[in-house]
Design a protein around this motif. Sequence first.
Motif, PDB file in Angstrom:
ATOM      1  N   ALA A   2       0.825  -1.205   0.000  1.00  0.00           N
ATOM      2  CA  ALA A   2       0.000   0.000   0.000  1.00  0.00           C
ATOM      3  C   ALA A   2       0.862   1.260   0.000  1.00  0.00           C
ATOM      4  O   ALA A   2       1.985   1.252   0.503  1.00  0.00           O
ATOM      5  N   THR A   3       0.300   2.314  -0.578  1.00  0.00           N
ATOM      6  CA  THR A   3       0.936   3.623  -0.431  1.00  0.00           C
ATOM      7  C   THR A   3       0.699   4.097   0.990  1.00  0.00           C
ATOM      8  O   THR A   3      -0.422   4.035   1.494  1.00  0.00           O
ATOM      9  N   GLU A   4       1.762   4.499   1.648  1.00  0.00           N
ATOM     10  CA  GLU A   4       1.677   4.967   3.037  1.00  0.00           C
ATOM     11  C   GLU A   4       2.319   6.343   3.159  1.00  0.00           C
ATOM     12  O   GLU A   4       3.084   6.765   2.291  1.00  0.00           O
ATOM     13  N   ARG A   5       2.039   6.966   4.306  1.00  0.00           N
ATOM     14  CA  ARG A   5       2.752   8.193   4.682  1.00  0.00           C
ATOM     15  C   ARG A   5       3.440   7.973   6.017  1.00  0.00           C
ATOM     16  O   ARG A   5       2.906   7.272   6.880  1.00  0.00           O
ATOM     17  N   THR A   6       4.582   8.619   6.183  1.00  0.00           N
ATOM     18  CA  THR A   6       5.309   8.537   7.446  1.00  0.00           C
ATOM     19  C   THR A   6       5.851   9.911   7.804  1.00  0.00           C
ATOM     20  O   THR A   6       6.065  10.749   6.929  1.00  0.00           O
ATOM     21  N   LEU A   7       6.033  10.133   9.110  1.00  0.00           N
ATOM     22  CA  LEU A   7       6.569  11.418   9.562  1.00  0.00           C
ATOM     23  C   LEU A   7       8.075  11.264   9.756  1.00  0.00           C
ATOM     24  O   LEU A   7       8.532  10.336  10.433  1.00  0.00           O
ATOM     25  N   SER A   8       8.808  12.154   9.145  1.00  0.00           N
ATOM     26  CA  SER A   8      10.265  12.178   9.270  1.00  0.00           C
ATOM     27  C   SER A   8      10.678  13.496   9.912  1.00  0.00           C
ATOM     28  O   SER A   8      10.046  14.537   9.681  1.00  0.00           O
ATOM     29  N   ILE A   9      11.715  13.438  10.731  1.00  0.00           N
ATOM     30  CA  ILE A   9      12.324  14.673  11.250  1.00  0.00           C
ATOM     31  C   ILE A   9      13.818  14.620  10.970  1.00  0.00           C
ATOM     32  O   ILE A   9      14.484  13.636  11.315  1.00  0.00           O
ATOM     33  N   ILE A  10      14.326  15.669  10.331  1.00  0.00           N
ATOM     34  CA  ILE A  10      15.773  15.852  10.225  1.00  0.00           C
ATOM     35  C   ILE A  10      16.168  16.624  11.486  1.00  0.00           C
ATOM     36  O   ILE A  10      15.733  17.761  11.705  1.00  0.00           O
ATOM     37  N   GLU A  28      14.312  10.656  -1.857  1.00  0.00           N
ATOM     38  CA  GLU A  28      13.783  10.720  -3.222  1.00  0.00           C
ATOM     39  C   GLU A  28      14.383   9.627  -4.101  1.00  0.00           C
ATOM     40  O   GLU A  28      13.671   9.012  -4.903  1.00  0.00           O
ATOM     41  N   THR A  29      15.660   9.379  -3.933  1.00  0.00           N
ATOM     42  CA  THR A  29      16.311   8.320  -4.713  1.00  0.00           C
ATOM     43  C   THR A  29      15.697   6.955  -4.403  1.00  0.00           C
ATOM     44  O   THR A  29      15.592   6.097  -5.277  1.00  0.00           O
ATOM     45  N   ALA A  30      15.265   6.768  -3.156  1.00  0.00           N
ATOM     46  CA  ALA A  30      14.660   5.487  -2.756  1.00  0.00           C
ATOM     47  C   ALA A  30      13.185   5.394  -3.142  1.00  0.00           C
ATOM     48  O   ALA A  30      12.539   4.389  -2.843  1.00  0.00           O
ATOM     49  N   GLY A  31      12.660   6.426  -3.764  1.00  0.00           N
ATOM     50  CA  GLY A  31      11.278   6.360  -4.236  1.00  0.00           C
ATOM     51  C   GLY A  31      10.248   6.938  -3.276  1.00  0.00           C
ATOM     52  O   GLY A  31       9.048   6.767  -3.476  1.00  0.00           O
ATOM     53  N   LEU A  32      10.710   7.622  -2.218  1.00  0.00           N
ATOM     54  CA  LEU A  32       9.771   8.294  -1.318  1.00  0.00           C
ATOM     55  C   LEU A  32       9.630   9.748  -1.758  1.00  0.00           C
ATOM     56  O   LEU A  32      10.624  10.418  -2.049  1.00  0.00           O
ATOM     57  N   SER A  33       8.394  10.224  -1.815  1.00  0.00           N
ATOM     58  CA  SER A  33       8.143  11.615  -2.190  1.00  0.00           C
ATOM     59  C   SER A  33       7.926  12.454  -0.937  1.00  0.00           C
ATOM     60  O   SER A  33       7.241  12.023  -0.007  1.00  0.00           O
ATOM     61  N   LEU A  77       6.700  11.887   4.306  1.00  0.00           N
ATOM     62  CA  LEU A  77       7.175  11.109   3.154  1.00  0.00           C
ATOM     63  C   LEU A  77       6.057  10.174   2.724  1.00  0.00           C
ATOM     64  O   LEU A  77       5.396   9.560   3.566  1.00  0.00           O
ATOM     65  N   GLU A  78       5.877  10.060   1.420  1.00  0.00           N
ATOM     66  CA  GLU A  78       4.802   9.212   0.888  1.00  0.00           C
ATOM     67  C   GLU A  78       5.380   8.241  -0.134  1.00  0.00           C
ATOM     68  O   GLU A  78       6.250   8.607  -0.921  1.00  0.00           O
ATOM     69  N   GLY A  79       4.865   7.008  -0.111  1.00  0.00           N
ATOM     70  CA  GLY A  79       5.295   6.022  -1.104  1.00  0.00           C
ATOM     71  C   GLY A  79       4.869   4.631  -0.690  1.00  0.00           C
ATOM     72  O   GLY A  79       4.284   4.433   0.376  1.00  0.00           O
ATOM     73  N   GLU A  80       5.206   3.663  -1.549  1.00  0.00           N
ATOM     74  CA  GLU A  80       4.927   2.258  -1.249  1.00  0.00           C
ATOM     75  C   GLU A  80       5.664   1.877   0.023  1.00  0.00           C
ATOM     76  O   GLU A  80       6.879   2.079   0.122  1.00  0.00           O
ATOM     77  N   ASN A  81       4.933   1.345   0.986  1.00  0.00           N
ATOM     78  CA  ASN A  81       5.579   0.806   2.191  1.00  0.00           C
ATOM     79  C   ASN A  81       6.464   1.859   2.881  1.00  0.00           C
ATOM     80  O   ASN A  81       7.546   1.545   3.378  1.00  0.00           O
ATOM     81  N   ALA A  82       5.985   3.103   2.885  1.00  0.00           N
ATOM     82  CA  ALA A  82       6.846   4.236   3.287  1.00  0.00           C
ATOM     83  C   ALA A  82       7.379   4.120   4.709  1.00  0.00           C
ATOM     84  O   ALA A  82       8.516   4.531   4.982  1.00  0.00           O
ATOM     85  N   CYS A 139       0.600  17.726   0.358  1.00  0.00           N
ATOM     86  CA  CYS A 139       0.338  17.805  -1.082  1.00  0.00           C
ATOM     87  C   CYS A 139       0.662  16.466  -1.733  1.00  0.00           C
ATOM     88  O   CYS A 139       1.793  16.244  -2.176  1.00  0.00           O
ATOM     89  N   PRO A 140      -0.301  15.537  -1.768  1.00  0.00           N
ATOM     90  CA  PRO A 140      -0.033  14.205  -2.315  1.00  0.00           C
ATOM     91  C   PRO A 140       0.322  14.238  -3.792  1.00  0.00           C
ATOM     92  O   PRO A 140      -0.110  15.143  -4.514  1.00  0.00           O
ATOM     93  N   ARG A 141       1.128  13.238  -4.226  1.00  0.00           N
ATOM     94  CA  ARG A 141       1.444  13.126  -5.653  1.00  0.00           C
ATOM     95  C   ARG A 141       0.268  12.443  -6.362  1.00  0.00           C
ATOM     96  O   ARG A 141      -0.330  11.519  -5.814  1.00  0.00           O
ATOM     97  N   GLY A 142      -0.026  12.899  -7.555  1.00  0.00           N
ATOM     98  CA  GLY A 142      -1.157  12.324  -8.280  1.00  0.00           C
ATOM     99  C   GLY A 142      -0.851  10.941  -8.815  1.00  0.00           C
ATOM    100  O   GLY A 142       0.221  10.429  -8.695  1.00  0.00           O
TER     101      GLY A 142
END
Length: 142
Positions: A2-10, A28-33, A77-82, A139-142
Amino acid sequence: MATERTLSIIKPDAVAKNLIGAINSRFETAGLSIVAQKMLHLSQEQAEGFYAEHKERPFFAALVEFMTSGPVVVQVLEGENAIAKNREIMGATNPAEAAAGTLRHDFANSIDANAVHGSDAPASAEREIGYFFKSEEICPRG
Ligand code: UDP
């Protein structure tokens, strides 16, 4: 999967070392938006609330002090298995135990100043995203 969202903090150590771009590039290189992102200097109250589950742990006061020591970048961050994917990109909590090529191995110095935070499960991701972002700020990716 599934497409998921996760919270990241730098965290403050990585921001202070000018690593925001390098870390975002790994995601981004790993496919997370990156679908939401802002820079904040957390107040004591914000940091204590965010880490409330660790309130009784011996490192809690030091963790709050560190997280309020300088600006952070909070992001969704949003993506497959994020959620799991981001934990893989981050590496183990203790940089000394983190695998080569992970953010914590490459960019962190110690277990308390360990460069990044990432949600560890769907329920915490939902709570943590809501802690920092209103739904209209994402702002989700379409
Ligand atoms: N932490 C620490 N000392 C410890 C364990 C954790 O300073 O002995 C800090 C560390 O910054 C970590 C955060 O507390 O990232 C939250 O701990 P958790 O076990 O949830 O690790 P994470 O999910 O961040 O890998």
